[in-house]
Write a protein that holds these residues in place. Structure first.
Motif, mmCIF file in Angstrom:
data_model
loop_
_atom_site.group_PDB
_atom_site.id
_atom_site.type_symbol
_atom_site.label_atom_id
_atom_site.label_comp_id
_atom_site.label_asym_id
_atom_site.label_seq_id
_atom_site.Cartn_x
_atom_site.Cartn_y
_atom_site.Cartn_z
ATOM 1 N N PRO A 85 0.840 -1.209 0.000
ATOM 2 C CA PRO A 85 0.000 0.000 0.000
ATOM 3 C C PRO A 85 0.871 1.253 0.000
ATOM 4 O O PRO A 85 1.991 1.241 0.527
ATOM 5 C CB PRO A 85 -0.777 -0.129 1.319
ATOM 6 N N LEU A 86 0.348 2.318 -0.583
ATOM 7 C CA LEU A 86 1.124 3.552 -0.667
ATOM 8 C C LEU A 86 1.515 4.082 0.708
ATOM 9 O O LEU A 86 2.583 4.659 0.878
ATOM 10 C CB LEU A 86 0.333 4.617 -1.443
ATOM 11 N N ARG A 87 0.640 3.879 1.698
ATOM 12 C CA ARG A 87 0.983 4.363 3.041
ATOM 13 C C ARG A 87 2.210 3.635 3.598
ATOM 14 O O ARG A 87 3.024 4.229 4.303
ATOM 15 C CB ARG A 87 -0.209 4.228 3.987
ATOM 16 N N GLN A 88 2.345 2.340 3.258
ATOM 17 C CA GLN A 88 3.525 1.577 3.696
ATOM 18 C C GLN A 88 4.767 2.052 2.957
ATOM 19 O O GLN A 88 5.854 2.166 3.544
ATOM 20 C CB GLN A 88 3.306 0.088 3.460
ATOM 21 N N ILE A 89 4.606 2.344 1.674
ATOM 22 C CA ILE A 89 5.733 2.865 0.895
ATOM 23 C C ILE A 89 6.174 4.212 1.463
ATOM 24 O O ILE A 89 7.372 4.486 1.607
ATOM 25 C CB ILE A 89 5.349 2.992 -0.588
ATOM 26 N N ALA A 90 5.190 5.061 1.804
ATOM 27 C CA ALA A 90 5.506 6.371 2.383
ATOM 28 C C ALA A 90 6.246 6.216 3.706
ATOM 29 O O ALA A 90 7.219 6.930 3.993
ATOM 30 C CB ALA A 90 4.224 7.175 2.583
ATOM 31 N N TYR A 91 5.797 5.270 4.519
ATOM 32 C CA TYR A 91 6.424 5.012 5.816
ATOM 33 C C TYR A 91 7.875 4.564 5.620
ATOM 34 O O TYR A 91 8.800 5.085 6.273
ATOM 35 C CB TYR A 91 5.624 3.937 6.560
#
Length: 218
Positions: free
Chosen positions: A4-10
């Motif tokens: 997920p993009l939120r995991q990539i951002a993290y």
């Protein structure tokens, strides 16, 4: 399946932090963070919730996002927790040590000490850091508790930030590696009390150095 993009951002935030594209104590806006991470606002906002929970940022009203500030309290909290959690880990390891892994790590630690006699390169310091992290990770393998492992993962991030604020010299690298040899030897001897003493002495020396205090302070 893509993350997920939120995991990539993290993940990209943590990489930027440890590569020092972001500095401890720095303020950034959400827009600046989106540009740095090259990700949309929604993904970054989702990641910020987890990063705040992890203690890597603070959301300050009217000012924006503050990267964790490596101050005296930050250092003291991290090392106090580290001594508690690793002291029990080293006790457990001494009762059931992995002699093969410890002997391999001892040999590589001795190699770092020998190289530090004539080498002060960034590559050697990184190799020393890797060996350092490996010993502490090996100790934490004495736990099978997932909650403890997750807590230690967050603690490791804080210790990495603290290290970025410090400066290693060949002398300090050799001393740290010799402290590691003391811990490893006590573990190989299955001497629980000696292993705990060696570990705590090592961590307290690192704690004092992180605070800018003399290393012979007691």
């Amino acid at each position: 399946m893509p993350a997920p993009l939120r995991q990539i951002a993290y993940t990209k935030f943590r990489e930027s932090l440890f590569e020092q594209s972001l500095k401890p104590g720095q303020f950034v806006s959400q827009r600046e963070l989106c540009d740095l991470l090259d990700l949309p606002m929604g993904a970054v906002r989702e990641a910020l919730k987890r990063l705040e929970s992890d203690g890597l940022i603070s959301l300050i009203a009217q000012r924006g996002i503050q990267i964790a500030d490596v101050n005296v309290r930050f250092i003291n909290d991290a090392f106090e927790f580290r001594i508690i959690i690793e002291s029990e880990a080293v006790r457990r390891m001494a009762r059931n040590s992995d002699s093969s892994a410890l002997n391999d790590l001892r040999n590589r630690t001795k190699s770092i000490i020998e190289q530090a006699e004539t080498d002060s390169s960034a590559e050697l310091f990184q190799a020393g850091l890797n060996v350092d992290l490996e010993l502490h990770s090996l100790l934490m393998g004495a736990y099978s508790n997932e909650l403890i492992h997750e807590s230690y993962r967050l603690l490791e991030d804080k210790i990495r930030l603290i290290r970025l604020n410090g400066k290693y010299t060949s002398k300090r690298l050799k001393a740290a590696m010799q402290e590691h040899i003391g811990i490893i030897d006590a573990l190989l001897d299955e001497n629980e009390e000696a292993a705990v003493v060696a570990l705590r002495d090592h961590l307290r020396t690192s704690w004092r150095r992180s605070l800018g205090q003399p290393e012979d302070f007691s």
